[in-house]
Motif scaffolding. Sequence first.
Motif, mmCIF file in Angstrom:
data_model
loop_
_atom_site.group_PDB
_atom_site.id
_atom_site.type_symbol
_atom_site.label_atom_id
_atom_site.label_comp_id
_atom_site.label_asym_id
_atom_site.label_seq_id
_atom_site.Cartn_x
_atom_site.Cartn_y
_atom_site.Cartn_z
ATOM 1 N N GLN A 213 10.165 7.182 -3.626
ATOM 2 C CA GLN A 213 11.501 6.631 -3.374
ATOM 3 C C GLN A 213 11.627 5.212 -3.901
ATOM 4 O OE1 GLN A 213 11.907 7.214 0.948
ATOM 5 N NE2 GLN A 213 13.679 8.520 0.534
ATOM 6 N N GLN A 214 10.588 4.421 -3.674
ATOM 7 C CA GLN A 214 10.618 3.031 -4.129
ATOM 8 C C GLN A 214 10.661 2.961 -5.652
ATOM 9 O OE1 GLN A 214 7.068 1.679 -2.142
ATOM 10 N NE2 GLN A 214 8.180 1.026 -0.301
ATOM 11 N N SER B 185 0.837 -1.183 0.000
ATOM 12 C CA SER B 185 0.000 0.000 0.000
ATOM 13 C C SER B 185 0.873 1.234 0.000
ATOM 14 C CB SER B 185 -0.909 0.002 1.233
ATOM 15 O OG SER B 185 -0.137 -0.070 2.408
ATOM 16 N N ALA B 186 0.285 2.369 -0.349
ATOM 17 C CA ALA B 186 1.034 3.612 -0.468
ATOM 18 C C ALA B 186 1.758 3.924 0.828
ATOM 19 C CB ALA B 186 0.089 4.766 -0.818
ATOM 20 N N GLY B 187 3.069 4.145 0.702
ATOM 21 C CA GLY B 187 3.879 4.540 1.847
ATOM 22 C C GLY B 187 4.298 3.402 2.749
ATOM 23 N N ALA B 188 3.807 2.196 2.495
ATOM 24 C CA ALA B 188 4.126 1.077 3.380
ATOM 25 C C ALA B 188 5.345 0.345 2.860
ATOM 26 C CB ALA B 188 2.945 0.106 3.458
ATOM 27 N N PRO B 189 6.273 -0.054 3.718
ATOM 28 C CA PRO B 189 7.445 -0.800 3.282
ATOM 29 C C PRO B 189 7.058 -2.214 2.889
ATOM 30 C CG PRO B 189 7.395 -0.681 5.666
ATOM 31 C CD PRO B 189 6.273 0.195 5.164
ATOM 32 N N ALA B 190 7.797 -2.776 1.952
ATOM 33 C CA ALA B 190 7.516 -4.137 1.522
ATOM 34 C C ALA B 190 7.929 -5.105 2.611
ATOM 35 C CB ALA B 190 8.296 -4.441 0.243
ATOM 36 N N THR C 4 11.902 5.203 -7.638
ATOM 37 C CA THR C 4 13.237 5.640 -8.056
ATOM 38 C C THR C 4 14.215 4.480 -7.990
ATOM 39 O OG1 THR C 4 12.861 7.915 -7.311
ATOM 40 C CG2 THR C 4 15.155 7.205 -7.545
ATOM 41 N N TYR C 5 14.145 3.717 -6.924
ATOM 42 C CA TYR C 5 15.045 2.577 -6.776
ATOM 43 C C TYR C 5 14.757 1.496 -7.821
ATOM 44 C CZ TYR C 5 17.330 -1.543 -4.912
ATOM 45 O OH TYR C 5 18.116 -2.663 -4.784
ATOM 46 N N LEU C 6 13.489 1.240 -8.082
ATOM 47 C CA LEU C 6 13.111 0.146 -8.978
ATOM 48 C C LEU C 6 13.303 0.484 -10.453
ATOM 49 C CD1 LEU C 6 9.805 -1.003 -7.226
ATOM 50 C CD2 LEU C 6 11.974 -2.258 -7.305
ATOM 51 N N SER C 7 13.319 1.764 -10.787
ATOM 52 C CA SER C 7 13.409 2.161 -12.188
ATOM 53 C C SER C 7 14.656 1.575 -12.861
ATOM 54 C CB SER C 7 13.457 3.690 -12.292
ATOM 55 O OG SER C 7 13.528 4.087 -13.645
ATOM 56 N N GLY C 8 14.429 0.811 -13.934
ATOM 57 C CA GLY C 8 15.520 0.209 -14.687
ATOM 58 C C GLY C 8 16.165 -0.986 -14.020
ATOM 59 N N ARG C 9 15.553 -1.517 -12.955
ATOM 60 C CA ARG C 9 16.167 -2.617 -12.207
ATOM 61 C C ARG C 9 15.333 -3.898 -12.183
ATOM 62 N NH1 ARG C 9 20.281 -1.209 -9.069
ATOM 63 N NH2 ARG C 9 19.957 -2.985 -7.687
ATOM 64 N N VAL C 10 14.112 -3.858 -12.706
ATOM 65 C CA VAL C 10 13.215 -5.007 -12.600
ATOM 66 C C VAL C 10 13.116 -5.742 -13.937
ATOM 67 C CG1 VAL C 10 10.912 -5.797 -11.966
ATOM 68 C CG2 VAL C 10 11.874 -3.755 -10.863
ATOM 69 N N PRO C 11 13.732 -6.925 -14.061
ATOM 70 C CA PRO C 11 13.607 -7.708 -15.296
ATOM 71 C C PRO C 11 12.160 -8.141 -15.509
ATOM 72 C CG PRO C 11 15.433 -8.496 -13.939
ATOM 73 C CD PRO C 11 14.621 -7.570 -13.088
ATOM 74 N N ARG C 12 11.735 -8.219 -16.742
ATOM 75 C CA ARG C 12 10.374 -8.674 -17.044
ATOM 76 C C ARG C 12 10.163 -10.070 -16.456
ATOM 77 N NH1 ARG C 12 7.526 -5.587 -20.421
ATOM 78 N NH2 ARG C 12 8.608 -4.048 -21.721
ATOM 79 N N GLY C 13 8.989 -10.259 -15.874
ATOM 80 C CA GLY C 13 8.665 -11.540 -15.273
ATOM 81 C C GLY C 13 9.140 -11.672 -13.837
ATOM 82 N N THR C 14 9.756 -10.619 -13.294
ATOM 83 C CA THR C 14 10.248 -10.657 -11.915
ATOM 84 C C THR C 14 9.374 -9.805 -11.014
ATOM 85 O OG1 THR C 14 12.525 -10.947 -12.682
ATOM 86 C CG2 THR C 14 12.224 -10.174 -10.420
#
Length: 247
Positions: A97-98, A47-52, A100-110
């Motif tokens: 923030q999340q 959910s918005a603002g909640a850590p994974a 920003t971190y994930l941008s360009g780092r998540v392979p398709r299917g992951t």
Amino acid sequence: MRTDRATAAAAVLVTAAAALLLTGCGSGGGDPADKAAERPTAAVTVSAGAPATTPAGASAGPPGTAPATEAPGSAADAPKVPGPQLTPPGGGTFTKQQKTYLSGRVPRGTDPVAILEGGQEICDRLTRTSQVDKAAAASAIITGDISMSGASAAVSALCPDQQPVIDAARHGFGDGTFTVAATSAPGTSVTPGSYRAPHPSPSCNWRVTGANGATLTSGGAARLTVPAAARGITSSGCYAWLAAGGT
């Protein structure tokens, strides 16, 4: 050129509390994208603002795993999910923030949540360790227990308050053989200056050489000075060196 990477993990331990913090959260080495690509996709709602949170049964991998060079066709080379399409598989949204971190780092299917957990795990390790011993946190990066690339990405987006730890690690070096140059290059060259080994083993020893390999100075103390006339330095059993006066 560095020819020997003797981190002396078995011979060198930081304080008991710092050592526990460094290993208690699992491995921070390598890229979370490569690790997550090996896991089955898990539907986790963020959910918005909640850590994974870590899905039940998910494995963080063996502690102390050092980063490895990825072969062509690995997760590092796989096509990445475009930023606008990054959403938790179970619904909800990622924070700025999340994303920003994930941008360009998540392979398709992951599962992007698994990638995010990897970055948050690195931040947790650095934060908890630096609260006890900032030098130990920087040393973990220098020796590769936490990869520099993974730590830099996580700190930049998710825990910028740990940037001093990254800066300290960039100006330090570990056990091995290095050249001395005006500009440092991790794993290759060291700049002239004063250094300290915050957690050396009893067998810590070092040697600074000049032209033609002649020994300029050597010893086993946890402090050393690399003069401008130096051309090389070799360290063994000292774990990690940080610039004197730094973290």
